[in-house]
Design an enzyme around this catalytic site. Structure first.
Site, PDB file in Angstrom:
ATOM      1  N   SER A  96       0.829  -1.213   0.000  1.00 30.14           N
ATOM      2  CA  SER A  96       0.000   0.000   0.000  1.00 30.14           C
ATOM      3  C   SER A  96       0.859   1.257   0.000  1.00 30.14           C
ATOM      4  O   SER A  96       0.626   2.190  -0.772  1.00 30.14           O
ATOM      5  CB  SER A  96      -0.921   0.018   1.232  1.00 30.14           C
ATOM      6  OG  SER A  96      -1.806  -1.071   1.213  1.00 30.14           O
ATOM      7  N   GLY A 119      -5.249  -4.449  -8.574  1.00 27.23           N
ATOM      8  CA  GLY A 119      -6.347  -3.495  -8.423  1.00 27.23           C
ATOM      9  C   GLY A 119      -5.887  -2.111  -8.010  1.00 27.23           C
ATOM     10  O   GLY A 119      -6.373  -1.095  -8.506  1.00 27.23           O
ATOM     11  N   ASP A 176      -9.103  -6.477   4.665  1.00 27.98           N
ATOM     12  CA  ASP A 176      -8.136  -7.419   4.096  1.00 27.98           C
ATOM     13  C   ASP A 176      -7.688  -8.497   5.074  1.00 27.98           C
ATOM     14  O   ASP A 176      -7.093  -9.490   4.660  1.00 27.98           O
ATOM     15  CB  ASP A 176      -6.903  -6.675   3.564  1.00 27.98           C
ATOM     16  CG  ASP A 176      -7.139  -6.083   2.184  1.00 27.98           C
ATOM     17  OD1 ASP A 176      -8.140  -6.460   1.533  1.00 27.98           O
ATOM     18  OD2 ASP A 176      -6.334  -5.231   1.752  1.00 27.98           O
ATOM     19  N   LYS A 232       1.821 -12.005  -5.694  1.00 27.42           N
ATOM     20  CA  LYS A 232       1.112 -10.733  -5.872  1.00 27.42           C
ATOM     21  C   LYS A 232       1.484  -9.734  -4.778  1.00 27.42           C
ATOM     22  O   LYS A 232       1.631  -8.544  -5.046  1.00 27.42           O
ATOM     23  CB  LYS A 232      -0.401 -10.971  -5.885  1.00 27.42           C
ATOM     24  CG  LYS A 232      -1.223  -9.697  -6.024  1.00 27.42           C
ATOM     25  CD  LYS A 232      -2.687 -10.017  -6.183  1.00 27.42           C
ATOM     26  CE  LYS A 232      -3.549  -8.778  -6.016  1.00 27.42           C
ATOM     27  NZ  LYS A 232      -3.230  -7.675  -6.898  1.00 27.42           N
TER      28      LYS A 232
END
Length: 407
Positions: free
Chosen positions: A23, A69, A290, A388
Site C-alpha cells: 500500500s 487493483g 483485508d 502478488k
C-alpha cells in the site's frame, strides 16, 4: 503449483524480514513519478508494485496491470492528469470484472476524457491525459478508499489542487489517512475536516528519502501462526508501533485471540499467551477488511466462533472473497454463513485433513489458510499466487520449520 503443508513443530521461534508495504510502496511510486527527486527504501517486491513501477517508467500505449487493483485505480488517475499522454488501461479477466466507473465519473468532474473499450463501468478504459484546472469533486463516501487515494495522490499536481467532498459515512479511513500522511511527509499541504478533504497545489519538493514500513497485511499470517501454535515467539522487521497502515489494528484484534505484541527498535515480537481463555469474537472490520480471511481461519483453527462485519468491499476484490471463504471453509468441515457484508463461523473442534484449498487467483486465500497446517495437513492449490503481495512467503514458512512439498 500445488503445495502440501504440514509440520511437527508446534513451538514456533524465529525472526522474519517482511517485504515493504504494498500500500505504501504503490503510493510512493506514484508520488516519485510526480516528484522525481524522492528516493525510496524498503519497497515491496510484490507483483503489484513491480507492475506499478513498470507502468510509471514505461511509455507503452497499452498498460496491462494484470491482477493489480491498486495499480489500476492509482494509474487511472495518474494518466488522466498526464497532459498529452493517451493510454489504454487493461488487466486480467478478473480485473475486467472489477468496477472502475466511480473513479472514471469522479475524474470526469475534473474534465478528463475516459472512455470504455468494452463494457461500460469496467476496464479496459481509454484515457486522454490533459491539464486539469477544475478542482472540485464529489464522491460517495462508502466506496473503496483506493478511488479516493487515487485522486488525492495526483491532487497536488493539479493547477488548483483538489477539494474532495465525500457524501455519506466514510469507510477505510486509515487508508485515506495513510495517503494524506505521506503527502504531509513531502510537505504537501492537506486538510481533512468533516467530509471534505483538501490537497493544495505543489510544484516541487525538496529531495527526500522515504523508507517504506513493512507490510501489516503480510504480518497478519504470523499473528495467525502464533495464535495457532502451542507456544510461539516470532519477531518481524521493520514495523512501527504508531503505523500509518490500517491493518496495524491486528495488535488489538489478536490480543483477543491470545497474541501479545511488543515493539523495540523497529521490530515487532508476537508471543503466544499461556492459558488464554478463548471465546467467540465479534469484530467490525470496516477499516481493515483485508485481514478478515486470516481472522476467520484463525478462529477455525482455535475451535472458536466469530462474527465479522464491515466486509462489503470483499465482494469486488481479486475474487468474491466472502463466497470463496464460504466454499473453502465448508470443505474443512466448518459451519459458516455469509451475507453481503458479514461472515459468521460457528465454534467447532473438528477440521478435515488433507483438504485442497482453491485460491481463486487470490494471494490472501493462499496465505490465510496456510497457518492451519499447524492443526492438519493442508493442500494449497496454485500456491504461486502469493507473489502478488508476498513472494517470499513459502520460504519464510520453511524457516519456521514447516514441511512444504510440491504435489
Amino acid at each position: 503449483m500445488n503445495l502440501l503443508l504440514q509440520t511437527t513443530q508446534h513451538n514456533l521461534q524465529g525472526q522474519i524480514a517482511v517485504t515493504g508495504s504494498k500500500s505504501e510502496t504503490n503510493r510512493l511510486l506514484l508520488l516519485k513519478a510526480l516528484f522525481p527527486n524522492i528516493t525510496l527504501a524498503n519497497t515491496s517486491n510484490s507483483d503489484d508494485s513491480e507492475v506499478m513501477q513498470k507502468a510509471l517508467v514505461g511509455n507503452d500505449e497499452i498498460v496491462d496491470i494484470h491482477h493489480a487493483g491498486t495499480a489500476m485505480r492509482f494509474l487511472t488517475a495518474y494518466f488522466a492528469v498526464n497532459e498529452g499522454r493517451d493510454v489504454v488501461m487493461t488487466g486480467s479477466s478478473r480485473m475486467q470484472e472489477r468496477p472502475i466507473k466511480i473513479l472514471v465519473e469522479a475524474l470526469a468532474q475534473l474534465g478528463v476524457e475516459i472512455s470504455y473499450e468494452k463494457e461500460v463501468g469496467y476496464p479496459p478504459i481509454k484515457i486522454k491525459g490533459k491539464k486539469v484546472t477544475a478542482s472540485k469533486v464529489t464522491l460517495a463516501a462508502d466506496v473503496s478508499s483506493q478511488y479516493i487515494s487515487a485522486l488525492l495522490l495526483v491532487a497536488s499536481k493539479l493547477e488548483n489542487g483538489l477539494e474532495l467532498t465525500l457524501e455519506g459515512e466514510i469507510t477505510s479511513i486509515p487508508y485515506i489517512k495513510m495517503t494524506l500522511a505521506l503527502l504531509n511527509d513531502l510537505d504537501i499541504q492537506t486538510s481533512f475536516e468533516g467530509n471534505v478533504i483538501k490537497v493544495y497545489p505543489k510544484e516541487s519538493i525538496v529531495s527526500k528519502e522515504m523508507v517504506v514500513e513493512s507490510d501489516w497485511s503480510s504480518a497478519s499470517y504470523f499473528f495467525s501462526l502464533v495464535a495457532l501454535a502451542d507456544t510461539a515467539s516470532i519477531t518481524l522487521t521493520s514495523y512501527k508501533e504508531n503505523s500509518l497502515q490500517g491493518d496495524s489494528e491486528l495488535v488489538s484484534l489478536y490480543e483477543k485471540l491470545g497474541v501479545k505484541t511488543t515493539f523495540q527498535n523497529n521490530k515487532m515480537t508476537l508471543v503466544k499467551q499461556e492459558n488464554f481463555k478463548y471465546e467467540t469474537v465479534n469484530f467490525e472490520l470496516n477499516n481493515t477488511p483485508d485481514i478478515a480471511q486470516t481472522i476467520v481461519v484463525t478462529c477455525l483453527g482455535l475451535g472458536i466462533g466469530c462474527h465479522l462485519t464491515g466486509l462489503h468491499t470483499l465482494k469486488i476484490k481479486e475474487t468474491d472473497r466472502l463466497e470463496a471463504l464460504r466454499i473453502e471453509l465448508t470443505k474443512l468441515g466448518a459451519n459458516i454463513s455469509v451475507t453481503n457484508d458479514s461472515l459468521t463461523l460457528t465454534a467447532s473442534e473438528n477440521i478435515n485433513h488433507n483438504v485442497k484449498i482453491s485460491t481463486y487467483n487470490d494471494h490472501r486465500m493462499a496465505m490465510a489458510f496456510a497457518p492451519l497446517a499447524l492443526k492438519v495437513p493442508i493442500i494449497i492449490e496454485d500456491a504461486g499466487v502469493v507473489s502478488k503481495s508476498y513472494p517470499d512467503f513459502w520460504n519464510d514458512l520453511k524457516a519456521l520449520s514447516f514441511e512444504i512439498s510440491e504435489l
